[in-house]
Design a protein around this motif. Structure first.
Motif, PDB file in Angstrom:
ATOM      1  N   UNK A 107       0.830  -1.204   0.000  1.00  0.00           N
ATOM      2  CA  UNK A 107       0.000   0.000   0.000  1.00  0.00           C
ATOM      3  C   UNK A 107       0.865   1.254   0.000  1.00  0.00           C
ATOM      4  N   UNK A 108       0.373   2.284  -0.663  1.00  0.00           N
ATOM      5  CA  UNK A 108       1.003   3.603  -0.612  1.00  0.00           C
ATOM      6  C   UNK A 108      -0.063   4.653  -0.880  1.00  0.00           C
ATOM      7  N   UNK A 109       0.284   5.886  -0.625  1.00  0.00           N
ATOM      8  CA  UNK A 109      -0.575   7.008  -1.023  1.00  0.00           C
ATOM      9  C   UNK A 109       0.243   7.968  -1.861  1.00  0.00           C
ATOM     10  N   UNK A 110      -0.304   8.363  -2.997  1.00  0.00           N
ATOM     11  CA  UNK A 110       0.363   9.322  -3.876  1.00  0.00           C
ATOM     12  C   UNK A 110      -0.036  10.752  -3.558  1.00  0.00           C
ATOM     13  N   UNK A 111      -0.912  10.924  -2.542  1.00  0.00           N
ATOM     14  CA  UNK A 111      -1.296  12.256  -2.114  1.00  0.00           C
ATOM     15  C   UNK A 111      -2.280  12.935  -3.040  1.00  0.00           C
ATOM     16  N   UNK A 112      -2.732  14.125  -2.632  1.00  0.00           N
ATOM     17  CA  UNK A 112      -3.649  14.903  -3.456  1.00  0.00           C
ATOM     18  C   UNK A 112      -2.853  15.720  -4.473  1.00  0.00           C
ATOM     19  N   UNK A 118       0.016  16.878   2.171  1.00  0.00           N
ATOM     20  CA  UNK A 118      -0.738  17.912   2.873  1.00  0.00           C
ATOM     21  C   UNK A 118      -1.383  17.271   4.099  1.00  0.00           C
ATOM     22  N   UNK A 119      -1.891  18.082   4.973  1.00  0.00           N
ATOM     23  CA  UNK A 119      -2.565  17.553   6.169  1.00  0.00           C
ATOM     24  C   UNK A 119      -3.746  16.664   5.772  1.00  0.00           C
ATOM     25  N   UNK A 120      -4.456  17.081   4.710  1.00  0.00           N
ATOM     26  CA  UNK A 120      -5.609  16.311   4.244  1.00  0.00           C
ATOM     27  C   UNK A 120      -5.168  14.958   3.693  1.00  0.00           C
ATOM     28  N   UNK A 121      -4.088  14.932   2.910  1.00  0.00           N
ATOM     29  CA  UNK A 121      -3.602  13.685   2.335  1.00  0.00           C
ATOM     30  C   UNK A 121      -3.170  12.709   3.412  1.00  0.00           C
ATOM     31  N   UNK A 122      -2.443  13.223   4.399  1.00  0.00           N
ATOM     32  CA  UNK A 122      -1.980  12.364   5.488  1.00  0.00           C
ATOM     33  C   UNK A 122      -3.159  11.780   6.258  1.00  0.00           C
ATOM     34  N   UNK A 123      -4.173  12.605   6.507  1.00  0.00           N
ATOM     35  CA  UNK A 123      -5.352  12.138   7.245  1.00  0.00           C
ATOM     36  C   UNK A 123      -6.109  11.087   6.438  1.00  0.00           C
ATOM     37  N   UNK A 124      -6.191  11.293   5.124  1.00  0.00           N
ATOM     38  CA  UNK A 124      -6.903  10.343   4.261  1.00  0.00           C
ATOM     39  C   UNK A 124      -6.217   8.974   4.307  1.00  0.00           C
ATOM     40  N   UNK A 125      -4.920   8.963   4.135  1.00  0.00           N
ATOM     41  CA  UNK A 125      -4.175   7.711   4.144  1.00  0.00           C
ATOM     42  C   UNK A 125      -4.283   7.019   5.501  1.00  0.00           C
ATOM     43  N   UNK A 126      -4.224   7.798   6.550  1.00  0.00           N
ATOM     44  CA  UNK A 126      -4.346   7.240   7.896  1.00  0.00           C
ATOM     45  C   UNK A 126      -5.685   6.540   8.076  1.00  0.00           C
ATOM     46  N   UNK A 127      -6.755   7.149   7.556  1.00  0.00           N
ATOM     47  CA  UNK A 127      -8.090   6.565   7.718  1.00  0.00           C
ATOM     48  C   UNK A 127      -8.228   5.271   6.907  1.00  0.00           C
ATOM     49  N   UNK A 128      -7.647   5.241   5.699  1.00  0.00           N
ATOM     50  CA  UNK A 128      -7.673   4.003   4.915  1.00  0.00           C
ATOM     51  C   UNK A 128      -7.029   2.873   5.710  1.00  0.00           C
ATOM     52  N   UNK A 129      -5.882   3.145   6.295  1.00  0.00           N
ATOM     53  CA  UNK A 129      -5.164   2.122   7.062  1.00  0.00           C
ATOM     54  C   UNK A 129      -5.953   1.710   8.302  1.00  0.00           C
TER      55      UNK A 129
END
Length: 426
Positions: free
Chosen positions: A164-169, A229-240
């Motif tokens: 898993x990874x996040x490419x951010x917004x 961004x703060x939003x991207x980090x929060x989004x990825x955290x919630x997926x996990x």
């Protein structure tokens, strides 16, 4: 004139096709549980669909597409992947306007890429894919991940991992893009021509290069995780967090990128582990593509999906010894002796099939002994023996091929008897 099969294609023969049918049936059944509906799109589309949807800088568009000009001078392309066609259909048929949202779809069918053929990678291959359009909720990312892992787990695979990874917004990706350009630009001449072309167009794809993967700058490249961004980090955290709630194991890999231009936020792959699978271990890939619907002229609509190669899935099943035994393919074989019995068998065969019984008979005028051998080769459950004498006496003999038990049955009750035996043994 060559009559050989084209390079990079294959014939799927009886005895092998059953595993394909099994995978497709199981995958569709699991999708149904998750409320995903099937969609079927054309095998070829206007070339612009893939150029826009997959991305001009991708290897698929630049090197691998089967493109041709039709008699109307239109440029058409055999589909190299499924997402672009599904999104084109989503926009063209205004599925975004339906009351029930998000729109949850799955598809399966042949795809075409001009690649060097190797084990599990053909020029015509079959993908199974899922797309969920209309929700930006991290929970649906987790749902899609759970769906694909359910398919693999229920087919019996164990030596696999979800990466898993996040490419951010958009803001995160732009900052990361600038950092990558600054990182690679002073030494870009040391990289392959593809990487040099990607530097300004899509530097993220340099990280996915197979030729230059050992270059020292690859190891020190800026991580997208440092530019969230703060939003991207929060989004990825919630997926996990959702994955943790479902006890779905995963590994976070900050270097994971996807080869298509439309991905952002969640990106993932399912990898095969263990021996006997080969160097290419990726079974499935997918991610979120929040800007793709707008590229096709639709409204702002988030989406997420995945696709996997059925060929590679079969390789994994074979490597892990998880290909099931499909057992008997026929319930009954009719053995006849005499012209009258042979003629009657046509009627009986039809009646058996109408009753839902899988059956067959000899069509080569074989002797009775050879007919029994044919039944043995087919591994049938029951053999029904009818001769002219039995026909005159309105009876037929039925042999259970597993137990060897043989019984005499009245001919006018034969169909009912066989239905009871077959259904009772399931």
């Amino acid at each position: 004139m060559s009559m050989q099969i084209p390079r990079g294609t294959q014939d799927l023969l009886p005895g092998e096709i059953e595993i394909w049918q099994y995978i497709e049936q199981k995958s569709k059944e699991i999708c149904s549980r998750y409320n995903y509906k099937e969609i079927r799109t054309p095998i070829f589309e206007h070339t612009e669909v893939f150029a826009r949807g997959v991305g001009e800088t991708t290897d698929i568009v630049q090197k691998e597409m089967y493109t041709f000009t039709d008699r109307g001078e239109r440029s058409l392309t055999l589909r190299p992947e499924g997402t672009a066609g599904v999104v084109r259909s989503f926009v063209g048929n205004k599925l975004y306007g339906e009351a029930s949202q998000p729109t949850k779809l799955f598809y399966t069918g042949p795809m075409f890429r001009y690649e060097r053929p190797q084990a599990g990678r053909m020029r015509q291959f079959v993908q199974f894919g899922v797309e969920a359009l209309g929700s930006a909720d991290p929970a649906i990312d987790a749902e899609v991940l759970a769906l694909v892992m359910s398919i693999y787990y229920e087919l019996g695979l164990t030596d696999i991992k979800l990466v898993l990874n996040s490419l951010g917004d958009k803001e995160s990706r732009e900052a990361h893009r600038d950092a990558l350009i600054n990182h690679f630009k002073p030494s870009i001449g040391e990289f392959c021509s593809d990487c040099q072309n990607r530097l300004e167009k899509n530097p993220l794809r340099i990280l996915d290069c197979k030729k230059d993967r050992e270059h020292p700058l690859m190891q020190t490249a800026p991580s997208i995780h440092d530019y969230y961004t703060e939003e991207s980090a929060a989004y990825f955290k919630e997926v996990k967090q959702h994955l943790d709630q479902m006890n779905l194991p995963y590994v976070v890999d900050p270097t994971l990128v996807r080869g298509l231009d439309y991905y952002n936020h969640t990106a993932f792959e399912v990898m095969a582990e263990g021996e006997g699978f080969g160097a290419i271990t990726t079974l499935c890939g997918g991610g979120r593509y929040n800007g793709l619907v707008q590229e096709f002229g639709g409204p702002e609509t988030p989406g997420i999906g995945f696709a996997f190669s059925i060929e590679r899935l079969i390789m994994a099943l074979k490597a892990q010894g998880k290909v099931p035994d499909f057992g008997n393919q026929l319930d009954c074989f009719l053995v006849t002796l005499g012209d009258a019995a042979k003629a009657k068998s046509v009627e009986l065969l039809y009646q058996l099939r109408q009753a839902g019984i899988r059956c067959d008979k000899d069509y080569l005028d074989k002797k009775m002994k050879a007919q029994f051998k044919a039944a043995d080769r087919l591994n049938v459950r029951y053999t029904a023996i009818l001769g002219d004498n039995e026909l005159n006496e309105n009876r037929i003999n039925v042999k259970n091929m597993e137990t060897g038990e043989q019984v005499e049955v009245a001919l006018d009750t034969f169909i009912t008897y066989m239905k009871e035996q077959v259904e009772g043994g399931k």
